[in-house]
Design a protein around this motif. Structure first.
Motif: not given
Length: 148
Positions: A7-23
């Motif tokens: 959970k974060i406080n600011e809407k503009d800070q929302e992000q999704l990070i996908i960390e993977c070995v291979e795309v």
């Protein structure tokens, strides 16, 4: 695979990070799904204006100078041209498959040969859409080549 939500406080800070070995194809599908979830469309149904998510659209169809977005239960008239739909949503796995159709590859169940070099796109909602000969190669490449 781990999943973590913070959970974060600011809407503009929302992000999704996908960390993977291979795309992989699956990673690309997740990325496309997430991006399309944030995209909201506006359409007309029974003289009322509705909003609905792009991810709910199975396909777009042009009929008599009008464009319709088909979801599981409704068809909404859109105020755009089909070529605009194709350009706007190609990064969200929508692909042209005929003069009058742009389909959502994430809602595609299967494809099968039809007559005269054409194919039939079987959508997950049971609809069948004829794929014109000129669009068969790009559809095959998208499906078999793993670009979606």
């Amino acid at each position: 695979m781990k999943v973590q939500v913070r959970k974060i406080n600011e809407k503009d800070q929302e992000q999704l990070i996908i960390e993977c070995v291979e795309v992989t194809k699956e990673v690309e599908e997740i990325k496309s799904f997430v991006l399309s979830k944030g995209t909201t469309l506006t359409g007309i149904l029974e003289e009322r204006i509705f909003t609905f998510p792009l991810s709910a659209v199975y396909y777009f169809e042009a009929v008599d100078e009008r464009v319709f977005a088909y979801t599981k239960n409704h068809s909404y008239e859109m105020k755009v041209r089909l070529y605009q739909v194709e350009d706007l949503y190609k990064e969200h796995h929508f692909i042209r498959c005929g003069k009058s159709f742009v389909i959502n590859l994430l809602k595609l169940q299967s494809i099968s040969p039809a007559l005269n070099g054409r194919f039939t796109a079987h959508m997950k909602n049971g609809e069948k859409i004829i794929v014109s000969r000129q669009y068969v190669p790009s559809l095959k490449k998208a499906v078999l080549g793993g670009t979606f």
